[in-house]
Scaffold this motif. Structure first.
Motif, PDB file in Angstrom:
ATOM      1  N   PRO A 101      17.508  -9.358 -67.017  1.00 22.47           N
ATOM      2  CA  PRO A 101      17.383  -8.006 -66.441  1.00 22.47           C
ATOM      3  C   PRO A 101      16.115  -7.283 -66.878  1.00 22.47           C
ATOM      4  N   TYR A 102      15.712  -7.489 -68.136  1.00 23.14           N
ATOM      5  CA  TYR A 102      14.491  -6.828 -68.616  1.00 23.14           C
ATOM      6  C   TYR A 102      13.253  -7.391 -67.915  1.00 23.14           C
ATOM      7  N   LEU A 103      13.243  -8.708 -67.685  1.00 22.81           N
ATOM      8  CA  LEU A 103      12.111  -9.322 -66.993  1.00 22.81           C
ATOM      9  C   LEU A 103      12.034  -8.842 -65.546  1.00 22.81           C
ATOM     10  N   ILE A 104      13.192  -8.675 -64.909  1.00 25.85           N
ATOM     11  CA  ILE A 104      13.218  -8.189 -63.525  1.00 25.85           C
ATOM     12  C   ILE A 104      12.675  -6.765 -63.449  1.00 25.85           C
ATOM     13  N   VAL A 105      13.139  -5.911 -64.359  1.00 31.15           N
ATOM     14  CA  VAL A 105      12.669  -4.520 -64.375  1.00 31.15           C
ATOM     15  C   VAL A 105      11.165  -4.464 -64.641  1.00 31.15           C
ATOM     16  N   PHE A 106      10.691  -5.296 -65.577  1.00 32.88           N
ATOM     17  CA  PHE A 106       9.266  -5.310 -65.904  1.00 32.88           C
ATOM     18  C   PHE A 106       8.430  -5.758 -64.705  1.00 32.88           C
ATOM     19  N   SER A 107       8.901  -6.775 -63.979  1.00 31.95           N
ATOM     20  CA  SER A 107       8.155  -7.276 -62.821  1.00 31.95           C
ATOM     21  C   SER A 107       8.108  -6.251 -61.696  1.00 31.95           C
ATOM     22  N   ILE A 108       9.152  -5.394 -61.608  1.00 26.61           N
ATOM     23  CA  ILE A 108       9.175  -4.353 -60.577  1.00 26.61           C
ATOM     24  C   ILE A 108       8.169  -3.252 -60.889  1.00 26.61           C
ATOM     25  N   PHE A 109       8.084  -2.866 -62.144  1.00 24.21           N
ATOM     26  CA  PHE A 109       7.204  -1.761 -62.526  1.00 24.21           C
ATOM     27  C   PHE A 109       5.764  -2.190 -62.791  1.00 24.21           C
ATOM     28  N   LEU A 110       5.526  -3.499 -63.003  1.00 27.62           N
ATOM     29  CA  LEU A 110       4.175  -3.964 -63.315  1.00 27.62           C
ATOM     30  C   LEU A 110       3.137  -3.564 -62.276  1.00 27.62           C
ATOM     31  N   PRO A 111       3.395  -3.771 -60.949  1.00 31.66           N
ATOM     32  CA  PRO A 111       2.376  -3.374 -59.970  1.00 31.66           C
ATOM     33  C   PRO A 111       2.052  -1.888 -59.999  1.00 31.66           C
ATOM     34  N   TRP A 112       3.044  -1.056 -60.307  1.00 31.79           N
ATOM     35  CA  TRP A 112       2.818   0.388 -60.314  1.00 31.79           C
ATOM     36  C   TRP A 112       2.117   0.832 -61.589  1.00 31.79           C
ATOM     37  N   ILE A 113       2.332   0.114 -62.672  1.00 25.51           N
ATOM     38  CA  ILE A 113       1.649   0.452 -63.920  1.00 25.51           C
ATOM     39  C   ILE A 113       0.148   0.213 -63.790  1.00 25.51           C
ATOM     40  N   THR A 114      -0.235  -0.781 -62.974  1.00 25.76           N
ATOM     41  CA  THR A 114      -1.647  -1.164 -62.856  1.00 25.76           C
ATOM     42  C   THR A 114      -2.365  -0.453 -61.713  1.00 25.76           C
ATOM     43  N   VAL A 115      -1.753   0.529 -61.084  1.00 27.19           N
ATOM     44  CA  VAL A 115      -2.412   1.256 -59.987  1.00 27.19           C
ATOM     45  C   VAL A 115      -3.549   2.112 -60.544  1.00 27.19           C
ATOM     46  N   GLN A 116      -4.699   2.038 -59.878  1.00 21.52           N
ATOM     47  CA  GLN A 116      -5.862   2.812 -60.298  1.00 21.52           C
ATOM     48  C   GLN A 116      -6.424   3.583 -59.112  1.00 21.52           C
ATOM     49  N   LYS A 117      -6.830   4.812 -59.359  1.00 21.14           N
ATOM     50  CA  LYS A 117      -7.360   5.694 -58.324  1.00 21.14           C
ATOM     51  C   LYS A 117      -8.886   5.674 -58.352  1.00 21.14           C
ATOM     52  N   TYR A 118      -9.480   5.545 -57.163  1.00 22.49           N
ATOM     53  CA  TYR A 118     -10.942   5.522 -57.047  1.00 22.49           C
ATOM     54  C   TYR A 118     -11.400   6.627 -56.097  1.00 22.49           C
ATOM     55  N   ASN A 119     -12.460   7.304 -56.517  1.00 22.53           N
ATOM     56  CA  ASN A 119     -13.140   8.261 -55.649  1.00 22.53           C
ATOM     57  C   ASN A 119     -14.525   7.751 -55.247  1.00 22.53           C
ATOM     58  N   ASN A 120     -15.066   6.835 -56.037  1.00 21.08           N
ATOM     59  CA  ASN A 120     -16.415   6.323 -55.827  1.00 21.08           C
ATOM     60  C   ASN A 120     -16.403   5.008 -55.061  1.00 21.08           C
ATOM     61  N   PHE A 121     -15.691   4.955 -53.956  1.00 17.66           N
ATOM     62  CA  PHE A 121     -15.686   3.762 -53.114  1.00 17.66           C
ATOM     63  C   PHE A 121     -16.553   4.019 -51.879  1.00 17.66           C
ATOM     64  N   ARG A 122     -16.937   2.930 -51.230  1.00 16.59           N
ATOM     65  CA  ARG A 122     -17.741   3.030 -50.017  1.00 16.59           C
ATOM     66  C   ARG A 122     -17.065   2.243 -48.897  1.00 16.59           C
ATOM     67  N   ILE A 123     -17.121   2.797 -47.697  1.00 16.19           N
ATOM     68  CA  ILE A 123     -16.550   2.118 -46.542  1.00 16.19           C
ATOM     69  C   ILE A 123     -17.426   2.403 -45.323  1.00 16.19           C
ATOM     70  N   CYS A 124     -17.710   1.366 -44.558  1.00 21.85           N
ATOM     71  CA  CYS A 124     -18.534   1.512 -43.361  1.00 21.85           C
ATOM     72  C   CYS A 124     -18.029   0.558 -42.291  1.00 21.85           C
ATOM     73  N   CYS A 125     -18.451   0.776 -41.076  1.00 17.51           N
ATOM     74  CA  CYS A 125     -18.009  -0.040 -39.951  1.00 17.51           C
ATOM     75  C   CYS A 125     -19.217  -0.654 -39.236  1.00 17.51           C
ATOM     76  N   PRO A 126     -19.499  -1.924 -39.437  1.00 10.58           N
ATOM     77  CA  PRO A 126     -20.605  -2.570 -38.721  1.00 10.58           C
ATOM     78  C   PRO A 126     -20.325  -2.744 -37.238  1.00 10.58           C
ATOM     79  N   SER A 127     -19.053  -2.677 -36.858  1.00  8.01           N
ATOM     80  CA  SER A 127     -18.667  -2.777 -35.450  1.00  8.01           C
ATOM     81  C   SER A 127     -17.363  -1.996 -35.263  1.00  8.01           C
ATOM     82  N   PRO A 128     -16.973  -1.731 -34.010  1.00  5.11           N
ATOM     83  CA  PRO A 128     -15.751  -0.935 -33.766  1.00  5.11           C
ATOM     84  C   PRO A 128     -14.460  -1.565 -34.268  1.00  5.11           C
ATOM     85  N   ASN A 129     -14.469  -2.832 -34.618  1.00  5.71           N
ATOM     86  CA  ASN A 129     -13.233  -3.517 -35.006  1.00  5.71           C
ATOM     87  C   ASN A 129     -13.214  -4.011 -36.448  1.00  5.71           C
ATOM     88  N   VAL A 130     -14.241  -3.674 -37.214  1.00  5.31           N
ATOM     89  CA  VAL A 130     -14.341  -4.190 -38.579  1.00  5.31           C
ATOM     90  C   VAL A 130     -14.813  -3.086 -39.514  1.00  5.31           C
TER      91      VAL A 130
END
Length: 312
Positions: A84-113
């Motif tokens: 049970p402890y391993l299951i709980v740890f595996s559930i919360f692991l992805p959320w513990i490692t969430v990181q917020k970024y403000n300094n990202f870049r995104i652009c569109c070389p074409s209308p579909n990408v």
């Protein structure tokens, strides 16, 4: 003439050796010990014989089996208690490692990408999960990593194709200038199925559209083992000169332009190239329908084939 005291010392010494060597010996087995202090030496010898017989029964194969069975039972119980402890740890692991970024870049070389770049590092064959609202999450294969001289940090590139409502909506917003203010990324980047390319020495990769993203790191590190079939529409115009120059320099590359040649029979094409290249396996990076077609066709011909599981 034999002195009685010497026999007592011999018997006690013998019992001490037995107790030290036997893993099954404990104080409860000394139930015959009181007989040793009897004045009659023959009674003492009889007691030793009875004790040795008792010990022989206790050290039989059945008792060994019961001992190890008890030991393995305790281990299984402890493992069950940890589950049970391993299951709980595996559930919360992805959320513990969430990181917020403000300094990202995104652009569109074409209308579909869309091309997304943010700080971080990802190994070849891994994928990253991203979100713009912490509610809806989407996974994309790592297209590459580079070093930003301005910040002095490594950065990850993702290629996002307009293949669903969320991706289409994101690309539309970027094209109109409505770029998300924040980007959340799960720092834990597990390997995807493309990581298994490392197990083979000759591989054919079938990629459609933006599915070329997870192939790019392999072009840089495993180009000696790859034959690439890239199916799309006007590749250079759609994905930009920079990406086109990286891919077009690969020596074993087949470009299939659907705008000029129409839609191919991808299964037959993959089998043909695999036989010509004498490939050990075929990897397909595409949508659900094409992936199923390619993998099924190859498996029927006895060619190992891999694709996304589409289970999430």
């Amino acid at each position: 003439m034999i002195v009685e005291g010497s026999h007592e010392r011999i018997l006690h010494r013998h019992l001490s050796k037995i107790s030290n060597k036997s893993p099954f010996f404990d104080d409860t087995q000394l139930e015959y010990a009181p007989l040793l202090v009897d004045s009659n030496f023959h009674c003492k010898c009889s007691a030793v014989i009875q004790y040795l017989h008792h010990r022989k029964l206790e050290s039989s194969p059945d008792s060994h089996f019961q001992y190890w069975q008890s030991f393995s039972g305790r281990i299984s119980t402890e493992r069950t208690n940890l589950t049970p402890y391993l299951i709980v740890f595996s559930i919360f692991l992805p959320w513990i490692t969430v990181q917020k970024y403000n300094n990202f870049r995104i652009c569109c070389p074409s209308p579909n990408v869309a091309l997304l770049t943010f700080p971080g590092k990802g190994d070849v064959g891994t994928f990253a999960r991203i979100s713009t609202d912490l509610v809806e999450w989407h996974s994309f294969s790592v297209a590459g990593t580079s070093f930003d001289r301005k910040t002095g940090r490594s950065q990850i590139q993702l290629i996002i194709g307009a293949s669903g409502d969320w991706t289409k909506n994101l690309i539309d917003k970027v094209q109109t200038g409505d770029i998300p203010k924040h980007l959340w990324v799960r720092r834990f980047k597990p390997p995807g199925f493309m990581f298994s390319i490392n197990a083979y020495s000759r591989v054919v990769v079938v990629a459609t559209g933006a599915g070329i993203a997870p192939v790019l790191p392999h072009i840089l590190e495993n180009k000696h083992k790859l034959y690439i079939l890239w199916i799309g529409n006007n590749h250079q115009l759609t994905y930009g000169k920079k990406m086109w120059s990286l891919i077009s320099n690969h020596s074993r590359l087949k470009i299939y332009d659907t705008g000029e040649l129409g839609r191919p029979n991808v299964g037959d094409l993959a089998i043909q190239i695999a036989r010509e290249f004498r490939a050990q396996a075929v990897f397909c990076v595409s949508n659900r329908s094409v992936t199923k077609t390619v993998v099924s066709a190859c498996l029927v011909k006895g060619i190992p084939a891999y694709g996304a599981s589409w289970d999430s």
